[in-house]
Structure formats: structure tokens, C-alpha cells
Design a protein around this motif. Structure first.
Motif, PDB file in Angstrom:
ATOM      1  N   HIS A 140      55.498  32.477  -4.256  1.00 36.29           N
ATOM      2  CA  HIS A 140      55.031  33.302  -5.380  1.00 36.29           C
ATOM      3  C   HIS A 140      54.109  34.439  -4.918  1.00 36.29           C
ATOM      4  O   HIS A 140      53.001  34.603  -5.445  1.00 36.29           O
ATOM      5  CB  HIS A 140      54.268  32.425  -6.380  1.00 36.29           C
ATOM      6  N   ASP A 187      54.146  37.470  -5.602  1.00 36.21           N
ATOM      7  CA  ASP A 187      53.885  38.417  -6.685  1.00 36.21           C
ATOM      8  C   ASP A 187      52.733  37.988  -7.578  1.00 36.21           C
ATOM      9  O   ASP A 187      52.196  38.801  -8.337  1.00 36.21           O
ATOM     10  CB  ASP A 187      55.141  38.595  -7.534  1.00 36.21           C
ATOM     11  N   ALA A 240      64.213  33.136  -4.264  1.00 34.17           N
ATOM     12  CA  ALA A 240      64.591  33.848  -3.048  1.00 34.17           C
ATOM     13  C   ALA A 240      63.339  34.402  -2.381  1.00 34.17           C
ATOM     14  O   ALA A 240      62.444  34.922  -3.064  1.00 34.17           O
ATOM     15  CB  ALA A 240      65.566  34.980  -3.378  1.00 34.17           C
ATOM     16  N   PHE A 241      63.256  34.279  -1.076  1.00 35.96           N
ATOM     17  CA  PHE A 241      62.087  34.778  -0.359  1.00 35.96           C
ATOM     18  C   PHE A 241      62.017  36.296  -0.472  1.00 35.96           C
ATOM     19  O   PHE A 241      62.994  37.000  -0.237  1.00 35.96           O
ATOM     20  CB  PHE A 241      62.151  34.362   1.110  1.00 35.96           C
ATOM     21  N   ASP A 242      60.837  36.808  -0.844  1.00 36.60           N
ATOM     22  CA  ASP A 242      60.616  38.239  -1.035  1.00 36.60           C
ATOM     23  C   ASP A 242      59.618  38.725   0.014  1.00 36.60           C
ATOM     24  O   ASP A 242      58.397  38.686  -0.197  1.00 36.60           O
ATOM     25  CB  ASP A 242      60.097  38.493  -2.447  1.00 36.60           C
ATOM     26  N   ASP A 293      58.968  41.737   1.058  1.00 39.84           N
ATOM     27  CA  ASP A 293      58.208  42.923   0.662  1.00 39.84           C
ATOM     28  C   ASP A 293      57.011  42.541  -0.204  1.00 39.84           C
ATOM     29  O   ASP A 293      55.913  43.093  -0.051  1.00 39.84           O
ATOM     30  CB  ASP A 293      59.111  43.893  -0.102  1.00 39.84           C
ATOM     31  N   ALA A 294      57.210  41.601  -1.126  1.00 37.07           N
ATOM     32  CA  ALA A 294      56.098  41.167  -1.981  1.00 37.07           C
ATOM     33  C   ALA A 294      55.030  40.459  -1.158  1.00 37.07           C
ATOM     34  O   ALA A 294      53.830  40.660  -1.370  1.00 37.07           O
ATOM     35  CB  ALA A 294      56.609  40.256  -3.090  1.00 37.07           C
TER      36      ALA A 294
END
Length: 290
Positions: free
Chosen positions: A150, A152, A188-190, A192-193
Motif C-alpha cells: 500500500h 499510495d 499488483a506491485f507499484d 513508482d508509488a
């Protein structure tokens, strides 16, 4: 959002139990779990504050240590401190470590924390859609894995002395790697976040005992590769740092001289990092609103 609790002259109960060092509350969405807070008294006057979630280790008693030990930071920086409590053996099996790996039976501990944050944001009339997280030992396990799932939701993450680490390895399954995040968590792994989150990793250079962190075949969280990130906590945290940096994350690494596995002796480093991250978060928020 509802109005924050007020300290009206005739309402000593709220002033006593909902502000400052609060009582311990059950989580509305799942009363098996509970939490306490430090809430800056200024919220009674309608002020806003930011939020930090501080996650305990295996012994659980640190959830009160963090509330009290971080209360000065919270008061002077207008930052509430939310301290979850995940009891040992919540499924009746005596297991100590399920929360560290995010899922245990039908329990998703990341969702429990998000529920707690939503609950207290509503109670105090605050926008806590993003918050900081700090955890030490078992809480360090939780914090870096929550950041992977998480990013974000975080404006900062401070990862203290985890016994085992999840590297950002797409060739291995959870918890050693992240290959099966969509199947296991629906996430899904983010990268950039995650790269937008200021991250600290902190451990004492004398934190070298391995009796509790060496995974043995047949133990509850054994899997192939469980011990490959290093032998000691400093070695494993250094491997996590390298993994995060490869993914584009800027990491502040604090190897604290002369400190063993002692959560209270790293809090000054944690407060220094979080103070700077909070100032940055507030500048960015002001710019976005301008």
C-alpha cells in the motif's frame, strides 16, 4: 467527517480517554483487535493533525511504549500516534508471528490497520487518507510489507530491525519475494508509488543475535530462500535497502553504533527522519492545494 471530540468543561470523559494518551479501544470492524492513540490535545479546538501508525514487535508491550515514547513528537508536531494491538494466538493456535506476514487464516492485517485508520479519522474529523508508519522488530516486518502492498497510503515508512525481509524479487513467491502478490493479495506491485515514499531503515550495529530470526525447515514460515537475505538483522536490512534502491526507492539507512535489539534506543533516529518527512509532506500538500 464527524466533529473531533471536544474537551468541554462538562465532558471530562472525552478529555480523559479520547485526547492525549488515550484508553485502549476495540476495532469496530473486528473486535479481536484493539488500539490506543496519542492524540494532540489541540484537536479539541478543531485543529488538524497528521497521523503515524506505530506497530509493535513480537512481545506486543511496545504498542504502549510507542504511544508514550512518541507522544512528545506527536504533541509538538501535531501528529497523532495510532498503535494497533495484534494479540498472540488470535486464531486459538498460540501463533506469535502471523501479523508480520500480512495474512493469517482469514485475517488480512493490512486491512485491519486500514480499518483502524478509517475509524479514528472519522472519530476525530481528520483526513488521514495518507499516514506514516513505523515499526520495530516484528513491527519492522509489518511496516516494509505494508509499504510494498500500500505505498499510495503512506507519506513515510520507518522500518526498524525486522528479523526477516521481503525483497522485491519477482522470481519468488511471498513472503521471500513478490511474484504472487496479485494472486495472494489482489494487489499488483507499484514500484513508482513506492519510489515516492520516503523510507528509513534503522538497526543497531550490535543487533546480532540470530536465535529468533533463523528459519528452519518445518517451522511455520519456512520457505526456500528464507535465510538468504543475510544471517543477522543488519545484514538482512542491508539486503532490503539494496532491493528497494534497485526499484528506485531512496532509503535513509541508520546503523546505530553500540545498540542491540532495543526499540527505545532508536527512537531519536526515527523522530529525526519522520520530522523531516512530515515537513516535506506538508509542503507538498500545500503546493498541491495552491
Amino acid at each position: 467527517m464527524s466533529a473531533a471530540p471536544t474537551a468541554a468543561p462538562g465532558d471530562r470523559g472525552r478529555a480523559t480517554y479520547d485526547l492525549g494518551r488515550t484508553a485502549i479501544f476495540s476495532c469496530r470492524s473486528d473486535p479481536r483487535f484493539s488500539y490506543c492513540l496519542y492524540v494532540p490535545p489541540s484537536l479539541a479546538e478543531g485543529e488538524t493533525a497528521d497521523l503515524m501508525v506505530a506497530v509493535h514487535g513480537t512481545g506486543r508491550t511496545s504498542f504502549l511504549d510507542f504511544r508514550d515514547g512518541l507522544s512528545g513528537f506527536g504533541r509538538w508536531n501535531r501528529c497523532a500516534i495510532l498503535c494497533p494491538l495484534f494479540p498472540v494466538g488470535v486464531l486459538g493456535d498460540g501463533a506469535r508471528s502471523g501479523y508480520k506476514y500480512m495474512a493469517e487464516g482469514d485475517i488480512r492485517y493490512d486491512r485491519i490497520v486500514l480499518d483502524m485508520v478509517a475509524e479514528v479519522a472519522e472519530k476525530y474529523g481528520q483526513d488521514w487518507s495518507r499516514f506514516a508508519m513505523f515499526g520495530f522488530s516484528g513491527g519492522g516486518h509489518f511496516t516494509h510489507r505494508f509499504a510494498i502492498l500500500h505505498p499510495d497510503r503512506l507519506w513515510a515508512a520507518s522500518v526498524g530491525a525486522p528479523g526477516s525481509v521481503t525483497l522485491l524479487d519477482p522470481s519468488r513467491d511471498w513472503w521471500v519475494g513478490i511474484r504472487d502478490l496479485p494472486d495472494r493479495f489482489g494487489i499488483a506491485f507499484d514500484a513508482d508509488a513506492l519510489a515516492r515514499v520516503p523510507v528509513q531503515m534503522v538497526v543497531g550495529d550490535a543487533d546480532l543475535e540470530t536465535w529468533e530470526i533463523t528459519h528452519r525447515e518445518g517451522s511455520p514460515h519456512w520457505m526456500e530462500g528464507a535465510n538468504e537475505a543475510g544471517r543477522t538483522r543488519p545484514e538482512r536490512l542491508a539486503a532490503l535497502k539494496a532491493s528497494f534502491e534497485t526499484a528506485g526507492v531512496a532509503v535513509r539507512f541508520d546503523l546505530v553504533p553500540g545498540v542491540s535489539h532495543d526499540r527505545m534506543k532508536v527512537l531519536d533516529r526515527v523522530e529525526d527522519f519522520l520530522g523531516a518527512a512530515l515537513a516535506r509532506h506538508r509542503r507538498e500538500r500545500t503546493t498541491a492545494c495552491a
